[in-house]
Design a protein around this motif. Structure first.
Motif, short mmCIF file in Angstrom:
data_model
loop_
_atom_site.label_atom_id
_atom_site.label_comp_id
_atom_site.label_asym_id
_atom_site.label_seq_id
_atom_site.Cartn_x
_atom_site.Cartn_y
_atom_site.Cartn_z
N GLU A 146 0.85 -1.20 0.00
CA GLU A 146 0.00 0.00 0.00
C GLU A 146 0.89 1.25 0.00
O GLU A 146 0.66 2.18 -0.79
CB GLU A 146 -0.92 -0.02 1.23
N ASN A 147 1.90 1.25 0.86
CA ASN A 147 2.84 2.38 0.87
C ASN A 147 3.52 2.53 -0.48
O ASN A 147 3.68 3.64 -0.98
CB ASN A 147 3.95 2.15 1.92
N LEU A 148 3.91 1.40 -1.07
CA LEU A 148 4.67 1.47 -2.31
C LEU A 148 3.81 2.05 -3.44
O LEU A 148 4.28 2.87 -4.23
CB LEU A 148 5.19 0.07 -2.67
N ARG A 149 2.54 1.61 -3.50
CA ARG A 149 1.63 2.16 -4.53
C ARG A 149 1.50 3.67 -4.40
O ARG A 149 1.58 4.41 -5.38
CB ARG A 149 0.25 1.50 -4.42
N LYS A 150 1.29 4.11 -3.16
CA LYS A 150 1.17 5.55 -2.91
C LYS A 150 2.47 6.25 -3.31
O LYS A 150 2.45 7.34 -3.92
CB LYS A 150 0.87 5.75 -1.41
N GLY A 151 3.58 5.62 -2.99
CA GLY A 151 4.88 6.19 -3.35
C GLY A 151 5.02 6.33 -4.85
O GLY A 151 5.55 7.34 -5.35
N VAL A 152 4.57 5.33 -5.59
CA VAL A 152 4.66 5.39 -7.05
C VAL A 152 3.82 6.55 -7.59
O VAL A 152 4.27 7.32 -8.45
CB VAL A 152 4.22 4.05 -7.67
N ASP A 153 2.61 6.69 -7.05
CA ASP A 153 1.75 7.80 -7.49
C ASP A 153 2.43 9.14 -7.23
O ASP A 153 2.47 10.02 -8.10
CB ASP A 153 0.40 7.75 -6.75
N ASP A 154 2.99 9.29 -6.03
CA ASP A 154 3.67 10.54 -5.69
C ASP A 154 4.89 10.76 -6.58
O ASP A 154 5.19 11.89 -6.99
CB ASP A 154 4.13 10.51 -4.22
N ALA A 155 5.60 9.66 -6.87
CA ALA A 155 6.82 9.79 -7.69
C ALA A 155 6.46 10.21 -9.11
O ALA A 155 7.18 11.01 -9.72
CB ALA A 155 7.59 8.46 -7.69
N VAL A 156 5.38 9.67 -9.65
CA VAL A 156 4.96 10.07 -11.00
C VAL A 156 4.59 11.55 -11.00
O VAL A 156 4.97 12.32 -11.89
CB VAL A 156 3.79 9.20 -11.49
N ALA A 157 3.88 11.97 -9.96
CA ALA A 157 3.47 13.38 -9.88
C ALA A 157 4.67 14.30 -9.72
O ALA A 157 4.64 15.45 -10.16
CB ALA A 157 2.50 13.58 -8.70
N ALA A 158 5.73 13.80 -9.11
CA ALA A 158 6.90 14.65 -8.81
C ALA A 158 7.93 14.64 -9.92
O ALA A 158 8.97 15.32 -9.82
CB ALA A 158 7.54 14.20 -7.50
N LEU A 159 7.73 13.85 -10.98
CA LEU A 159 8.74 13.75 -12.05
C LEU A 159 9.15 15.12 -12.55
O LEU A 159 8.30 15.97 -12.82
CB LEU A 159 8.19 12.94 -13.23
N ALA A 160 10.46 15.34 -12.65
CA ALA A 160 10.95 16.64 -13.09
C ALA A 160 12.24 16.47 -13.86
O ALA A 160 12.98 15.51 -13.65
CB ALA A 160 11.18 17.56 -11.88
N ALA A 161 12.51 17.40 -14.72
CA ALA A 161 13.72 17.36 -15.53
C ALA A 161 14.97 17.61 -14.68
O ALA A 161 16.08 17.35 -15.11
CB ALA A 161 13.64 18.41 -16.65
N ASP A 162 14.76 18.11 -13.45
CA ASP A 162 15.89 18.26 -12.54
C ASP A 162 15.71 17.36 -11.30
O ASP A 162 16.19 17.66 -10.22
CB ASP A 162 16.09 19.71 -12.12
N GLY A 163 15.01 16.24 -11.49
CA GLY A 163 14.70 15.36 -10.36
C GLY A 163 15.77 14.34 -10.03
O GLY A 163 15.61 13.55 -9.09
N GLY A 164 16.87 14.34 -10.78
CA GLY A 164 17.92 13.34 -10.55
C GLY A 164 18.46 13.30 -9.13
O GLY A 164 18.57 12.22 -8.54
#
Lengths: 395, 395
Positions: A124-142
């Motif tokens: 459950e945590n991991l799914r939420k994390g994936v959603d947040d990670a997709v929303a946070a994707l950025a060209a300077d996110g490295g």
């Protein structure tokens, strides 16, 4: 200067509650193309984690659009349920990316995990994390992604190697790994990116050649991990097609830089030790001898005590079978930080001339006088802090 | 209950100033016959000490009258001068014994040394020590000899195994070794004596068979020594000729007893770990898998922390190549002190059920489900004291 330095990549790192510390623990790297070439080198451990099995299969076609990485759990030795968790993670990433407008299939999502073995991931945590990670994707996110893959690492490891002569393409990368570092590969996750335009075969060849002489020659504690993964993604966004040699050299330089950073941050280490074997009958022979020394707990404990104990070097060299590395034991020379402490298998310069107390780097130079091949293995000293970190890690 | 327990032997241990502590450091074991049969198993390290080279040559004819052993210096990596020192030591022992009425040639004196590598022995002290040891020879001198061969050992190791069914012959023995314990052999010196009447071939076969399943399966720290020597002397003084099987079993039991004592006294250890691999395709496969686990610093550090970390067991098992030990990673079972923590490569009983904090012995049972062969390797945990002793030893 990381995975988002080359063109065509976005990345992110978020906290999903997998780590009890509350720190970032889910990273995502997305290749926005136009090309989606991928290659991977994976642990040769027969007991490998579910994400390794998944990634090995998913990368076979030389195509991937994203890599999702979690720290806070290795998902190894977790049975069929663990594999289902990895599969589900890839599907969830694919659906979330597709929902965000980037059409992706689960088979184009590579998965990496790191952390404790033998424990299921809190999905459950991991799914939420994936959603947040997709929303946070950025060209300077490295940089965020590099933070989110850390376990016992004390610093994030990133790299950026430009193509030769001011070329418009480059290789970026990030890695984690601090313990369980040993060949085939070190315990580590590594994602490399490039905006060069290359085909899958070239990418795979460059990555295999690079890992063979870099990550495979880091041997912090002789322990091979269940989860090691090195991935190269190529976007082609620069529009430049380098030669195979140019790509190989840039990938090798990126791997070498990250490998050296892993050694410098190895758990509890107080010295970084480079064991160079020269004048061996073959490169394999040189690697075998250097590897034997790199695995001598006695020598590594001596280095921790600032003792240039060349007798322990020789006793380790002598364990390598003659058919693997021919040499005459009475011809061996050993220098430590430039002092020839052993000459012709016997006593050389006084060991008191070697000052290890004020050196972080210990350069052990072993001359076999048996040919002209050479190799270097990097390792660390064996310290109280290593024992402490690895006896307390799971508790 | 030591080397002088069987009839026909005298021994002694004296202080010759080789150890800075002033403790006993020269031991002598003399076989007074009527027979003077001898066999030896020596380190397979290609970098071997001068006394190993000497003893290998001297024992070839299956005859020896005495063994001289010194602690306080390994006489390894000391070049031609070190070999001359060993040769001279044997000559000095032979002359002193001859002077004391026991006609002996240098070629019938076996030599063993232990201590620091790469340092010449102080020959004046050693000569004086030999003279004192010859003068001190006694039919109850075994305990003194056992004390004089200790280095970092905290207790002397001795054994005595009677022949079967109240037979008039027996096997006695002493050993030293605390660090650098690894196969082929452990870092150790061992002298066994028997008053059985046997020929050299039988003695050699019994000794080789015994070391293969005892000393060769002790792996305290993965480090193979330059000086390992196991010697069997047979006096025939009982007048009894046992069968080959009877001798082999008594020698094996003596070696097993001493090997277990070595493990119990390994440098800095807080746990003794027995790794048993069962249902392997062959004994060699079982040994290879057990050896891989015994060399995992991560698992050994976990045991020090009283953590039954079976994931680290599995990750070590998985490093053994398939051609060496066939098994299915998804069929592996692991029990630790009787608790089935891993079942079918995945999570089994809760690890909390394993109580290592109150146990000195840790029994790791690995079922490969790949045949019916079995083997056990003994090792120790990796502790702060191990690091301390081995980083400070030379200083």
């Amino acid at each position: 200067m990381t995975v988002t330095s080359p063109q065509g990549f976005r990345a992110s790192g978020v906290a999903a509650g997998l780590k009890s510390s509350g720190k970032q623990d889910v990273a995502l790297v997305v290749n926005e193309g136009p090309q989606h070439v991928a290659a991977a080198v994976l642990t040769s451990n027969r007991v490998h984690a579910a994400p390794v099995a998944w990634t090995r299969q998913a990368v076979k076609d030389g195509v991937a659009r994203a890599v999702v990485l979690n720290s806070g759990g290795a998902n190894a030795c977790t049975g069929p349920e663990g594999f289902a968790d990895t599969h589900h993670t890839a599907e969830h990433v694919a659906a979330a990316l597709t929902g965000a407008g980037q059409e992706t299939g689960a088979g184009d999502v590579l998965v990496c995990s790191t952390g404790l073995i033998g424990i299921r991931l809190p999905m459950e945590n991991l799914r939420k994390g994936v959603d947040d990670a997709v929303a946070a994707l950025a060209a300077d996110g490295g940089p965020d992604a590099a933070l989110a893959i850390m376990t016992t690492d004390t610093v994030a490891k990133t790299t950026h190697v430009p193509g030769p002569g001011g070329a418009a393409w480059s290789v970026g990368g990030m890695a984690k790994g601090a313990g369980m570092l040993a060949p085939g590969l070190a315990t580590m996750l590594c994602v490399l990116t490039t905006d060069a335009s290359v085909d899958a075969g070239t990418a795979d060849a460059a990555l295999r050649a690079a890992t063979r002489t870099t990550f495979d020659r880091v041997d912090s504690d002789g322990c091979m991990s269940t989860n090691d993964t090195v991935i190269l993604l190529a976007s082609g966004a620069s529009g430049v097609s380098p030669t195979e040699a140019e790509l190989a050299e840039a990938v090798r330089a990126a791997c070498a830089d990250l490998a050296r950073q892993l050694v410098a941050d190895a758990e509890g280490a107080s010295h970084d030790i480079a064991i160079t074997v020269r004048n061996a009958s073959s490169e394999d022979a040189a690697v075998a001898v250097a590897r034997a020394v790199s695995r001598s707990n006695l020598f590594k404990a001596a280095v921790f005590g600032n003792d240039p104990n060349w007798g322990r070097v020789l006793s380790a060299v002598g364990t390598v079978p003659e058919e693997v590395a021919p040499f005459d034991a009475l011809a061996l020379d050993v220098a430590i930080n430039g002092v020839q402490v052993c000459r012709a298998g016997g006593v050389g310069e006084p060991r008191e001339l070697v000052d290890l107390a004020s050196a972080r780097e210990v350069l052990v130079d072993i001359d076999l006088h048996a040919g002209d091949a050479e190799a270097t293995i990097w390792t660390n000293d064996l310290t109280h802090d290593y024992v402490h970190e690895n006896s307390a890690y799971a508790s």
